[in-house]
Motif scaffolding. Structure first.
Motif, short mmCIF file in Angstrom:
data_model
loop_
_atom_site.label_atom_id
_atom_site.label_comp_id
_atom_site.label_asym_id
_atom_site.label_seq_id
_atom_site.Cartn_x
_atom_site.Cartn_y
_atom_site.Cartn_z
N ARG A 166 71.83 42.18 78.18
CA ARG A 166 72.75 41.11 77.84
C ARG A 166 71.96 39.91 77.35
O ARG A 166 70.82 39.69 77.76
CB ARG A 166 73.59 40.70 79.05
CG ARG A 166 74.52 41.79 79.55
CD ARG A 166 75.26 41.36 80.79
NE ARG A 166 74.36 41.01 81.87
CZ ARG A 166 74.73 40.81 83.14
NH1 ARG A 166 76.00 40.92 83.47
NH2 ARG A 166 73.84 40.49 84.06
N THR A 167 72.57 39.12 76.47
CA THR A 167 71.90 37.93 75.95
C THR A 167 71.53 37.01 77.11
O THR A 167 72.38 36.61 77.92
CB THR A 167 72.83 37.18 74.97
OG1 THR A 167 73.23 38.08 73.94
CG2 THR A 167 72.11 36.00 74.35
N ALA A 168 70.22 36.66 77.18
CA ALA A 168 69.75 35.89 78.33
C ALA A 168 69.19 34.53 77.93
O ALA A 168 69.41 33.54 78.62
CB ALA A 168 68.68 36.68 79.09
N GLN A 169 68.46 34.45 76.79
CA GLN A 169 67.76 33.21 76.47
C GLN A 169 67.59 33.07 74.97
O GLN A 169 67.45 34.05 74.24
CB GLN A 169 66.39 33.21 77.15
CG GLN A 169 65.73 31.84 77.22
CD GLN A 169 64.45 31.88 78.04
OE1 GLN A 169 63.75 32.88 78.06
NE2 GLN A 169 64.16 30.79 78.74
N LEU A 170 67.59 31.80 74.51
CA LEU A 170 67.37 31.48 73.11
C LEU A 170 66.00 30.83 72.98
O LEU A 170 65.71 29.82 73.65
CB LEU A 170 68.46 30.53 72.60
CG LEU A 170 68.29 29.98 71.18
CD1 LEU A 170 68.41 31.10 70.15
CD2 LEU A 170 69.33 28.89 70.90
N LEU A 171 65.15 31.41 72.13
CA LEU A 171 63.81 30.89 71.87
C LEU A 171 63.75 30.39 70.44
O LEU A 171 64.27 31.04 69.53
CB LEU A 171 62.76 31.97 72.09
CG LEU A 171 62.76 32.65 73.47
CD1 LEU A 171 61.70 33.74 73.51
CD2 LEU A 171 62.53 31.64 74.58
N VAL A 172 63.06 29.24 70.23
CA VAL A 172 63.04 28.61 68.91
C VAL A 172 61.60 28.33 68.49
O VAL A 172 60.78 27.88 69.31
CB VAL A 172 63.86 27.30 68.89
CG1 VAL A 172 63.81 26.65 67.52
CG2 VAL A 172 65.29 27.55 69.29
N GLY A 173 61.30 28.59 67.21
CA GLY A 173 60.02 28.21 66.63
C GLY A 173 58.89 29.16 66.96
O GLY A 173 59.01 30.07 67.78
N ASP A 174 57.73 28.93 66.31
CA ASP A 174 56.56 29.79 66.49
C ASP A 174 56.03 29.73 67.92
O ASP A 174 55.44 30.69 68.43
CB ASP A 174 55.48 29.36 65.49
CG ASP A 174 54.53 30.51 65.18
OD1 ASP A 174 54.77 31.62 65.72
OD2 ASP A 174 53.57 30.32 64.42
N SER A 175 56.25 28.60 68.57
CA SER A 175 55.81 28.48 69.97
C SER A 175 56.80 29.09 70.94
O SER A 175 56.55 29.15 72.15
CB SER A 175 55.59 27.00 70.32
OG SER A 175 56.80 26.27 70.11
N ALA A 176 57.94 29.55 70.42
CA ALA A 176 58.98 30.22 71.22
C ALA A 176 59.41 29.38 72.42
O ALA A 176 59.42 29.83 73.57
CB ALA A 176 58.49 31.59 71.67
N GLU A 177 59.78 28.14 72.15
CA GLU A 177 60.25 27.27 73.22
C GLU A 177 61.70 27.61 73.56
O GLU A 177 62.54 27.74 72.67
CB GLU A 177 60.15 25.81 72.79
CG GLU A 177 58.74 25.34 72.52
CD GLU A 177 58.70 23.90 72.06
OE1 GLU A 177 59.80 23.29 71.94
OE2 GLU A 177 57.60 23.38 71.81
N PRO A 178 62.02 27.74 74.84
CA PRO A 178 63.41 28.07 75.23
C PRO A 178 64.33 26.86 75.04
O PRO A 178 63.94 25.71 75.23
CB PRO A 178 63.28 28.44 76.70
CG PRO A 178 62.05 27.74 77.18
CD PRO A 178 61.11 27.67 76.00
N VAL A 179 65.55 27.15 74.63
CA VAL A 179 66.59 26.12 74.49
C VAL A 179 67.61 26.35 75.59
O VAL A 179 68.15 27.45 75.75
CB VAL A 179 67.27 26.20 73.11
CG1 VAL A 179 68.41 25.19 73.01
CG2 VAL A 179 66.25 25.97 72.00
#
Length: 691
Positions: free
Chosen positions: A582-595
């Motif tokens: 199930r969808t758990a987390q959103l990661l953004v950018g090359d550094s994969a920072e969680p939102v």
């Protein structure tokens, strides 16, 4: 304009006769078909005066028209139905609503079967229905299968099956079953479906008591379960009438260029369910409503005994129906209708009302129109035309105003179908039609509210997600997902969401070309490169956000291709799943920072929809490719089997399993000799069973 001069000339030559007209666009395509009592007045009305927005859109596309003269309004009704089915005009009401309706059928065979069908044929079988949906028909069949031991199998087996041991089949495969036994069962089923379930229930209760007294408790339990199933089935039929007539009650409502038609089904005096259809319409409301009714009965020839239609005036503006206390009942479906027509004393008056409404009744259908319990549609005759006529001055007035006479339409429909068609003006039948119209209004209002709410929620969710990611705007989202099994048949898929809604016409599938083995990062690199090279080359719209299925590795692969190879700086985020997929987390950018997003927020729900949709699209494509490769590998590896013969084998047998189970003799019809047939069977037997 030249075409306007042509239209003016043709308008001047229109006859004062009934018929159908066909409107065409500049390509010569028929875009609208209509009928009229007076062609001259009706067709002229399109090019004079003012119209609403929908009709203006239709008229703006008309550059030519044709017409066909008929001898009566009824013939025009039938011709309009046939022309709509043939040409499928863009601006007509089209009855493409899922299907024809299901019926129960007792087949006309030496050993008859009970089945659910959507096709009514002249095959001397017995048909019962229509049922409002497939579930209702299947549940009724399931109950009857338990009670009556007709044959269940499609092809006669070589030995008795489990149904025989359960007492649900007479085993004609091994025993001689007399014709009288089938006639008795068929009569019992007919009696049950024609309202005799109370007698059947009493008989079962008697047998249950006898079995219990003789200590046959298992048999008593079976009979008790059958009684429970009958009660459960009949409990859903909320409204009862004192008579036992089959009725279809129609109502409709219009708003914002949309029409909703409701059909309330009354079978053997019981209201069983409703059917609702909502669609845009472009012509005159009542005319398009009658077009819908005509198409409905042309596809469903198993007719009721009586059809109730709304009047022209009452249908367009539905007024709430009040109870005796003056309160307005909330109508949210057929169940709520019980408050409107729930009084048994009132309903008992229906039969008497048939006689009291002599001024409303149209002439009775001729005798000899029923066979096998089902009315047959007969060819139109001239005997009834005079009764359906409206005074000429009134007809011209109605045609000039673009309206349809309700009584004339009902008369034409009755003459065509051969059953009673009423437009009730007072009494309980008027209330029944009012209930259908009220349901139409409620359903249409609900549709608009749901559309508005969905628009607000989806567009609002996309906007809020953009703010959470620090984007000035977030309209277009493109999402990617890869699919393979241990590197076999690797594929990828892309879905597009615009303002929070899927744009399915822009979905794309990719067969992975350069990657060997299960390398998800390289697969992502290839697909991102192929997609956005094409975006740049063809100047396609660029997304505001790219979503990849995965974490830091997938995000980095996508960003590397976009920035270092293509010079695109589009935000990329990844969706990570938990151990339950199930969808758990959103990661953004090359550094994969969680939102951080609340699990119950509309933004998180939008991301879930995107991830589920792209996964569904990718896995469906992968299954198709895997299935094709399995068939290819198993059959194409056999010497003497090429592409043409492989397709021939699959078309004839249906599957690899059926080919494997076939005998050498079965291949002769395909012009495959004994030697090659043996090679095919040996090769398939050597295959390991798939896991």
């Amino acid at each position: 304009m030249d075409y306007m001069d042509n239209i003016r000339n043709k308008l001047a030559l229109l006859p004062d006769l009934p018929g159908c007209y066909l409107m065409k666009n500049e390509e010569g395509t028929i875009i609208y078909v209509g009928k009229a009592k007076v062609l001259k007045n009706r067709v002229r009305s399109y090019f004079t005066g003012s119209h609403n927005g929908k009709t203006q859109r239709l008229v703006a596309n008309i550059v030519d028209f044709e017409y066909i003269v008929t001898s009566s309004n009824m013939e025009a009704l039938i011709l309009e139905c046939n022309l709509i089915k043939k040409h499928m005009p863009r601006y007509n009401v089209l009855l493409k609503d899922d299907k024809t309706f299901p019926y129960l059928k007792i087949t006309n065979e030496a050993h008859p079967r009970l089945e659910v069908t959507r096709r009514v044929l002249k095959d001397k079988a017995k048909y019962f229905g229509p049922y409002p949906n497939g579930y209702a028909a299947q549940q009724t069949k399931k109950l009857l299968d338990r009670m009556y031991p007709l044959r269940k199998c499609g092809v006669m087996p070589k030995e008795v099956c489990l149904y025989y041991h359960m007492g649900q089949c007479l085993a004609p495969c091994e025993k001689e079953v007399p014709k009288s036994a089938y006639e008795e069962i068929t009569q019992s089923i007919s009696s049950f479906l024609n309202g005799g379930h109370d007698a059947v229930k009493k008989d079962l209760q008697k047998k249950m008591q006898e079995a219990a007294e003789e200590l046959y408790f298992e048999r008593a339990k079976e009979l008790r379960d059958q009684i429970i199933h009958i009660d459960a089935l009949m409990e859903k039929q909320k409204i009862n009438t004192a008579d036992t007539k089959d009725r279809d009650v129609f109502g409709y409502a219009v708003d914002k260029g949309w029409m909703c038609v409701q059909i309330l089904y009354m079978r053997q005096g019981k209201m069983i369910q409703r059917h609702s259809s909502a669609f845009p319409f472009y012509g005159e409301a009542y005319s398009d409503f009658m077009s819908y009714v005509t198409q409905y009965y042309s596809d469903n020839p198993a007719l009721p005994q009586e059809i109730l239609l709304p009047d022209l005036v009452s249908a367009g503006a539905v007024k709430p129906v009040t109870t005796e206390s003056g309160a307005t009942p909330a109508v949210t479906g057929v169940q709520s209708a019980g408050g409107m027509l729930g009084s048994q004393e009132m309903l008992a008056a229906l039969e008497a009302e048939d006689e009291a409404e002599a001024g409303e009744l149209l002439p009775e259908a001729g005798e000899g129109t029923e066979t096998e319990g089902m009315p047959v549609l007969e060819e139109p005759s001239d005997a009834f035309y005079a009764a359906a006529e409206v005074p000429q001055d009134q007809a011209e007035l109605e045609a000039a105003e673009g309206t349809v006479d309700a009584a004339g339409g009902a008369a034409a429909l009755q003459e065509w179908l051969g059953v009673k068609v009423l437009v009730p003006q007072r009494g309980l039948k008027k209330q029944m039609v009012g209930m259908a119209c009220q349901n139409s209004r409620v359903a249409l209002d609900e549709k608009f509210r749901l559309i508005e709410r969905d628009e607000e929620r989806t567009s609002g969710a996309a906007s809020s997600l953009g703010q959470s990611l620090g984007l000035t705007s977030l309209s277009r989202i493109e999402a990617f997902d890869n699919s393979n099994i241990q590197g076999a048949n690797p594929v990828s898929a892309m879905v597009v969401f615009i303002d929070g809604k899927p744009a399915r016409k822009e979905y794309r599938k990719y067969k992975v070309r350069t990657v060997q083995g299960p390398d998800d990062y390289e697969t992502m690199r290839e697909v991102i490169r192929r997609r956005y090279e094409r975006v740049l080359k063809e100047n396609l719209p660029q997304p505001d956000l790219i979503v990849v299925d995965g974490g830091k590795g997938q995000i980095s692969s996508a960003i590397d291709i976009l920035q270092n190879e293509l010079g695109l700086f589009i935000p990329v985020c990844g969706l990570v799943k938990d151990d339950k997929h199930r969808t758990a987390q959103l990661l953004v950018g090359d550094s994969a920072e969680p939102v951080s997003l609340a699990r119950d927020s509309q933004e998180f729900y939008l991301l879930q929809r995107i991830q589920d949709e792209v996964h569904r699209f990718a896995i469906t494509f992968h299954r198709d490719q895997r299935g094709k490769s399995m068939v290819t590998s198993k059959l194409d590896s056999i010497p003497g089997i090429g592409d043409k013969r492989r397709k021939l084998l699959l078309k004839h047998f249906g599957s690899l399993k059926k080919i494997k189970e076939a005998s050498v003799e079965d291949f002769r019809v395909l012009s495959i000799g004994e030697k090659l047939a043996g090679q095919i069977l040996d090769a398939l037997k050597d295959e390991e069973p798939s896991l």
